[in-house]
Design an enzyme around this catalytic site. Structure first.
Site, PDB file in Angstrom:
ATOM      1  CD  GLU A  39      -2.582   1.021   2.771  1.00 20.95           C
ATOM      2  OE1 GLU A  39      -3.555   1.770   2.934  1.00 20.95           O
ATOM      3  OE2 GLU A  39      -2.227   0.177   3.632  1.00 20.95           O
ATOM      4  CE  LYS A 110      -7.347   1.215   3.455  1.00 27.65           C
ATOM      5  NZ  LYS A 110      -6.100   1.430   4.240  1.00 27.65           N
ATOM      6  CB  CYS A 143      -4.459  -1.877   4.058  1.00 24.00           C
ATOM      7  SG  CYS A 143      -3.599  -2.142   5.646  1.00 24.00           S
TER       8      CYS A 143
END
Length: 269
Positions: A39, A110, A143
């Protein structure tokens, strides 16, 4: 086919040094068909201000980082998924992108922001999309998306064989314990590429992992070493959604029973 990850430590706010470090690491992973990086790989993670995050960001259209990965992708005829600090107009996104030969690119932003990420980034506004690259179908999560089973299931229902999961995990063990469960429940491969090192008061947990659709851990890295690891995978395992001769993870679903999941959060807290 072969899938792999690079576990290393991007350098906060120093993209040129990060690219120099990635140069030889990607060369070590050149025999992969798909290679996954952590990430926010172009920027580092623990920003001390939004301005620092902005200074570390790039737009997709003119990113030196993406151009570098495209060059590697073309050179080795492989696909690369990487985290990315993305600037888009006035917004910043914690994004990932998929690059492939001939300048192929897709971007995911994200959905679920973790802790101080909320001070710097806008919540992702992209769909959970699946990308058919010919040899397989790829989905991307980032994540903290690991906490939310809905995201994994949507990608599975859309036909993903492999989920590429760039990460900067700081909570010890939790994600790595959960990934095999997502693999089993959705019958798909997962490649979680975590980072190592320390920034500010955050220590990243490493232990990058590749799981198969039966929840088997094919490869797992150490918690603190720079590593490039590759696994052979059989895509037929991801395309067999039967648990028994009479049970299928999609055909046995009861969507009429799941409507409560969309109710307002105050009703479930």
């Amino acid at each position: 086919m072969k899938v792999g990850f690079i576990q290393f430590s991007p350098i906060l706010g120093k993209p040129t040094q990060t690219l120099e470090r990635l140069e030889y690491l990607i060369d070590k992973g050149k025999h992969s068909d798909i290679l996954v990086l952590p990430e926010l790989c172009n920027s580092g993670y623990a920003f001390n201000s939004r301005q620092q995050a902005l200074n570390s960001s790039e737009s997709v259209a003119d990113s030196k980082f993406i151009r570098f990965l495209h060059e590697k992708s073309n050179k080795y005829n492989l696909y690369i998924v990487s985290g990315f600090c993305e600037k888009s107009d006035k917004d910043l996104y914690n994004s990932s992108f998929l690059v492939g030969p001939n300048e192929y690119i897709e971007v995911y932003r994200k959905s679920h922001l973790f802790l101080n990420e909320k001070d710097f980034f806008s919540p992702g506004n992209t769909d959970y999309s699946v990308y058919d690259i010919g040899i397989c179908k790829i989905g991307m999560l980032i994540c903290f998306d690991w906490v939310f089973p809905e995201a994994w299931r949507i990608l599975a229902l859309k036909g993903a064989d492999i989920i590429c999961h760039p990460s900067n995990i700081v909570l010890p063990d939790l994600c790595q314990k959960t990934i095999p469960g997502h693999s089993i429940c959705n019958r798909m491969f997962i490649v979680t590429a975590n980072r190592i090192g320390t920034e500010d008061n955050l220590t990243f947990t490493g232990s990058s992992i590749i799981c198969d659709p039966r929840g088997n851990i094919l490869t797992q890295a150490s918690d603190d070493q720079e590593e490039v690891m590759i696994s052979d995978i059989d895509l037929n395992l991801a395309r067999d959604k039967s648990i028994t001769s009479r049970n299928h993870i999609f055909l046995d679903r009861r969507p009429d029973k799941y409507l409560d999941i969309a109710k307002a959060i105050e009703e479930s807290v």
